[in-house]
Design an enzyme around this catalytic site. Sequence first.
Site, mmCIF file in Angstrom:
data_model
loop_
_atom_site.group_PDB
_atom_site.id
_atom_site.type_symbol
_atom_site.label_atom_id
_atom_site.label_comp_id
_atom_site.label_asym_id
_atom_site.label_seq_id
_atom_site.Cartn_x
_atom_site.Cartn_y
_atom_site.Cartn_z
ATOM 1 N N GLU A 49 38.845 28.574 35.086
ATOM 2 C CA GLU A 49 39.347 27.679 36.132
ATOM 3 C C GLU A 49 38.398 26.500 36.340
ATOM 4 O OE1 GLU A 49 40.126 29.907 39.678
ATOM 5 O OE2 GLU A 49 41.411 31.342 38.640
ATOM 6 N N ARG A 105 42.766 47.156 49.177
ATOM 7 C CA ARG A 105 43.419 46.616 50.370
ATOM 8 C C ARG A 105 44.605 45.728 50.015
ATOM 9 N NH1 ARG A 105 37.749 45.876 51.280
ATOM 10 N NH2 ARG A 105 36.920 47.105 53.026
ATOM 11 N N HIS A 158 45.324 28.833 41.846
ATOM 12 C CA HIS A 158 44.471 29.755 42.594
ATOM 13 C C HIS A 158 44.591 29.510 44.103
ATOM 14 C CE1 HIS A 158 40.597 32.355 42.303
ATOM 15 N NE2 HIS A 158 41.355 32.724 43.321
ATOM 16 N N ARG A 164 41.782 38.348 39.099
ATOM 17 C CA ARG A 164 40.840 37.417 38.485
ATOM 18 C C ARG A 164 41.319 37.127 37.072
ATOM 19 N NH1 ARG A 164 39.754 36.379 42.722
ATOM 20 N NH2 ARG A 164 37.798 36.411 43.880
#
Length: 312
Positions: free
Chosen positions: A261, A154, A279, A232
């Site tokens: 992270e 998507r 992020h 990611r």
Amino acid sequence: MSKVRVLQVAPLSERFNRELAERYEVSALWQQADPLAFLREQGERFRYLVSSARFGCSAEQLALLPNLEVISSFGVGYDPYPLELLRDRGIAISTTPDVLNDCVADLAFGLMLDSARRLSESDRFTRSGAWNGAAFPLGRRVSGKRLGIVGMGRIGEAVALRASGFSMSVRYHNRRPVAGSSYQHEPDLLALARWADFLVLTCPGGKATHHLIDAAVLAALGSDGFLINVARGSVVDEPALIDALQHNVIAGAGLDVYEQEPQVPVALRELDNVVLLPHVGSASVETRQQMADLVLDNLRAYIDTGTLLTPL
């Protein structure tokens, strides 16, 4: 009538936390002095759990939740969830797809423009006063270039749609071609990297894509190519990327995600040919509210009907 008990692993927005607490009897796991001790004492009370793609729910925590039926998760990532264990136990899980596609695709294009036209770097140059003594170096054009997308889901489709406004040629790499897609499928990732001026990552994380982008792919992308990661951090071999940036193996990179992270390697932070974001792919007021609403709607749907609106 007593409220349904819900376990919340970690906080989301103040508004979400408040709305969840208004509807349910919420136990905030992050507020417990010893979360695992709390689960050992009370874990069997919970059938419903709320978490996020950042915090997930560990196998150790799940072992202390013997009656858990469902997880309603904020975000589209599922790396921090032990999916095989969830399947074995019949625990349903939902994510928040679609509502963040546009925001993440917008950000991918922002990183492309920033990296190629050196926007953040030129901002630092101007603020420092350096413009008084020198001209800023040239950047590179985005319009008319070749865009390779790794993961034509998507979000990948949304990135490709935006590329049409920049007169870009688009190809993509998936394990298999997307039925009905008007874009050219490239089954060979190295071939896609050699062809592309910009390689944009929009694929899922997890074992199947761990370090998919390694030194060989970066070498194929080459000294005129840019890597953009809004997928990611685990998808990229971070030490290999740092080496490629330090030695101009690639022209530059734009990153919104990292392997550990919120820790970002010092070596990345010291480089000018990489744009670093914390992020924030879905971090707009509108999108985050839609995501929060979908978490609540999934939870309500499961409690009321036993089914999820957006199951993983």
